[in-house]
Design a protein around this motif. Structure first.
Motif, PDB file in Angstrom:
ATOM      1  N   THR A  64      22.515  26.919 -36.675  1.00 49.92           N
ATOM      2  CA  THR A  64      23.929  27.275 -36.724  1.00 49.92           C
ATOM      3  C   THR A  64      24.697  26.709 -35.540  1.00 49.92           C
ATOM      4  OG1 THR A  64      23.460  29.338 -35.562  1.00 49.92           O
ATOM      5  CG2 THR A  64      23.475  29.413 -37.970  1.00 49.92           C
ATOM      6  N   LYS A  65      24.005  26.182 -34.562  1.00 51.45           N
ATOM      7  CA  LYS A  65      24.648  25.671 -33.353  1.00 51.45           C
ATOM      8  C   LYS A  65      24.780  24.157 -33.409  1.00 51.45           C
ATOM      9  CE  LYS A  65      24.166  29.558 -30.836  1.00 51.45           C
ATOM     10  NZ  LYS A  65      25.154  30.526 -31.014  1.00 51.45           N
ATOM     11  N   LEU A  66      25.847  23.676 -32.804  1.00 48.18           N
ATOM     12  CA  LEU A  66      26.082  22.249 -32.649  1.00 48.18           C
ATOM     13  C   LEU A  66      26.151  21.935 -31.168  1.00 48.18           C
ATOM     14  CD1 LEU A  66      28.956  21.742 -35.273  1.00 48.18           C
ATOM     15  CD2 LEU A  66      26.575  21.055 -35.517  1.00 48.18           C
ATOM     16  N   THR A  67      25.944  20.668 -30.824  1.00 47.57           N
ATOM     17  CA  THR A  67      26.175  20.278 -29.441  1.00 47.57           C
ATOM     18  C   THR A  67      27.673  20.365 -29.181  1.00 47.57           C
ATOM     19  OG1 THR A  67      26.476  17.939 -29.955  1.00 47.57           O
ATOM     20  CG2 THR A  67      24.210  18.677 -29.486  1.00 47.57           C
ATOM     21  N   ARG A  68      28.064  20.325 -27.925  1.00 45.76           N
ATOM     22  CA  ARG A  68      29.485  20.443 -27.587  1.00 45.76           C
ATOM     23  C   ARG A  68      30.295  19.339 -28.272  1.00 45.76           C
ATOM     24  NH1 ARG A  68      30.042  20.787 -21.625  1.00 45.76           N
ATOM     25  NH2 ARG A  68      29.502  22.934 -22.012  1.00 45.76           N
ATOM     26  N   ARG A  69      29.773  18.126 -28.269  1.00 43.48           N
ATOM     27  CA  ARG A  69      30.474  16.998 -28.901  1.00 43.48           C
ATOM     28  C   ARG A  69      30.570  17.202 -30.414  1.00 43.48           C
ATOM     29  NH1 ARG A  69      29.535  12.374 -31.489  1.00 43.48           N
ATOM     30  NH2 ARG A  69      30.881  10.600 -31.076  1.00 43.48           N
ATOM     31  N   GLN A  70      29.460  17.598 -31.031  1.00 42.60           N
ATOM     32  CA  GLN A  70      29.463  17.830 -32.474  1.00 42.60           C
ATOM     33  C   GLN A  70      30.439  18.942 -32.842  1.00 42.60           C
ATOM     34  OE1 GLN A  70      25.307  18.671 -32.896  1.00 42.60           O
ATOM     35  NE2 GLN A  70      24.804  16.602 -33.583  1.00 42.60           N
ATOM     36  N   ALA A  71      30.481  19.989 -32.026  1.00 38.86           N
ATOM     37  CA  ALA A  71      31.378  21.113 -32.304  1.00 38.86           C
ATOM     38  C   ALA A  71      32.838  20.676 -32.238  1.00 38.86           C
ATOM     39  CB  ALA A  71      31.122  22.254 -31.324  1.00 38.86           C
ATOM     40  N   SER A  72      33.185  19.828 -31.266  1.00 38.20           N
ATOM     41  CA  SER A  72      34.583  19.373 -31.171  1.00 38.20           C
ATOM     42  C   SER A  72      34.938  18.480 -32.350  1.00 38.20           C
ATOM     43  CB  SER A  72      34.842  18.664 -29.849  1.00 38.20           C
ATOM     44  OG  SER A  72      34.179  17.428 -29.796  1.00 38.20           O
ATOM     45  N   LEU A  73      34.007  17.625 -32.786  1.00 41.09           N
ATOM     46  CA  LEU A  73      34.261  16.788 -33.957  1.00 41.09           C
ATOM     47  C   LEU A  73      34.376  17.636 -35.221  1.00 41.09           C
ATOM     48  CD1 LEU A  73      31.849  13.806 -33.258  1.00 41.09           C
ATOM     49  CD2 LEU A  73      34.347  13.752 -33.224  1.00 41.09           C
ATOM     50  N   HIS A  74      33.524  18.634 -35.329  1.00 41.06           N
ATOM     51  CA  HIS A  74      33.543  19.506 -36.504  1.00 41.06           C
ATOM     52  C   HIS A  74      34.850  20.293 -36.566  1.00 41.06           C
ATOM     53  CE1 HIS A  74      32.198  22.093 -39.706  1.00 41.06           C
ATOM     54  NE2 HIS A  74      32.388  23.159 -38.962  1.00 41.06           N
ATOM     55  N   LYS A  75      35.311  20.757 -35.423  1.00 36.92           N
ATOM     56  CA  LYS A  75      36.552  21.523 -35.377  1.00 36.92           C
ATOM     57  C   LYS A  75      37.738  20.670 -35.829  1.00 36.92           C
ATOM     58  CE  LYS A  75      38.653  24.955 -32.472  1.00 36.92           C
ATOM     59  NZ  LYS A  75      38.554  25.673 -31.216  1.00 36.92           N
ATOM     60  N   LYS A  76      37.740  19.394 -35.435  1.00 36.28           N
ATOM     61  CA  LYS A  76      38.811  18.488 -35.851  1.00 36.28           C
ATOM     62  C   LYS A  76      38.746  18.224 -37.353  1.00 36.28           C
ATOM     63  CE  LYS A  76      38.990  15.932 -31.515  1.00 36.28           C
ATOM     64  NZ  LYS A  76      38.682  14.647 -30.880  1.00 36.28           N
ATOM     65  N   GLN A  77      37.531  18.186 -37.889  1.00 35.14           N
ATOM     66  CA  GLN A  77      37.322  17.825 -39.283  1.00 35.14           C
ATOM     67  C   GLN A  77      37.531  19.012 -40.229  1.00 35.14           C
ATOM     68  OE1 GLN A  77      33.331  16.529 -40.272  1.00 35.14           O
ATOM     69  NE2 GLN A  77      34.147  14.552 -40.869  1.00 35.14           N
ATOM     70  N   ALA A  78      37.192  20.204 -39.777  1.00 34.97           N
ATOM     71  CA  ALA A  78      37.248  21.381 -40.643  1.00 34.97           C
ATOM     72  C   ALA A  78      38.688  21.856 -40.774  1.00 34.97           C
ATOM     73  CB  ALA A  78      36.376  22.490 -40.074  1.00 34.97           C
ATOM     74  N   LYS A  79      39.174  21.881 -41.986  1.00 35.48           N
ATOM     75  CA  LYS A  79      40.539  22.351 -42.229  1.00 35.48           C
ATOM     76  C   LYS A  79      40.593  23.869 -42.133  1.00 35.48           C
ATOM     77  CE  LYS A  79      41.699  18.483 -45.122  1.00 35.48           C
ATOM     78  NZ  LYS A  79      41.527  17.951 -46.434  1.00 35.48           N
ATOM     79  N   ASP A  80      39.631  24.523 -42.764  1.00 30.92           N
ATOM     80  CA  ASP A  80      39.577  25.979 -42.748  1.00 30.92           C
ATOM     81  C   ASP A  80      38.483  26.377 -41.768  1.00 30.92           C
ATOM     82  OD1 ASP A  80      39.715  28.650 -43.220  1.00 30.92           O
ATOM     83  OD2 ASP A  80      38.841  28.570 -45.226  1.00 30.92           O
ATOM     84  N   ASP A  81      38.877  26.740 -40.557  1.00 32.46           N
ATOM     85  CA  ASP A  81      37.914  27.042 -39.508  1.00 32.46           C
ATOM     86  C   ASP A  81      37.339  28.452 -39.639  1.00 32.46           C
ATOM     87  OD1 ASP A  81      37.864  27.127 -35.919  1.00 32.46           O
ATOM     88  OD2 ASP A  81      36.490  26.138 -37.291  1.00 32.46           O
TER      89      ASP A  81
END
Length: 150
Positions: A64-81
């Motif tokens: 369920t965890k992402l690296t810090r970089r992956q999390a920032s990219l995912h946050k930008k990509q996810a429309k519904d957070d």
């Protein structure tokens, strides 16, 4: 990075059943089923990973965890957070992306996408089938706990 969206129909009853559980219990049930369903994909990805250093094989996992970089990219990509529960399959090694997609110095050597393509139907079936059992077990546990408190 291409976003993959999967739509499964006929899960309204499951959604209603999950909604009847307490929120934390519902999340835990869903997370467990998703992790269990993702493990065969991770195993296939480990088998497909380039074997030069074995580092990708060792760092590929379901979680369920992402690296810090992956999390920032995912946050930008996810429309519904506000996703109810998410589980990720992949590697924490930045070289994994270079192997998967290639770059100007290295040809692409996909290892994760073929694993998903080969296991996605079985994974989605596992989610549909296992979720009912987990919801029923969680409801039984809650009922037993409620009975003990009286």
């Amino acid at each position: 990075m291409a976003k993959v969206t999967v739509k499964i129909e006929g899960l309204k009853e499951l959604d209603r059943a999950l909604g009847q559980l307490p929120k934390s219990t519902g999340k835990a049930v869903l997370r467990k089923v998703l992790k269990d369903a993702g493990e065969p994909v991770a195993q296939a990805a480990r088998a497909n990973a380039p074997k030069l250093t074995l580092h990708l094989t060792e760092t590929t996992d379901v979680g369920t965890k992402l690296t810090r970089r992956q999390a920032s990219l995912h946050k930008k990509q996810a429309k519904d957070d506000r996703a109810f529960s998410e589980v990720f399959i992949g590697t924490s090694d930045p070289a994994g992306m270079q192997d998967e997609f290639g770059n100007e110095h290295q040809a692409a050597e996909p290892w994760l996408r073929p694993a998903w393509d080969g296991k996605k139907d079985a994974t989605l079936d596992h989610i549909k089938n296992a979720l009912w059992g987990e919801i029923e077990r969680a409801a039984e546990r809650l009922a037993r706990r409620a009975g003990r408190r009286r």
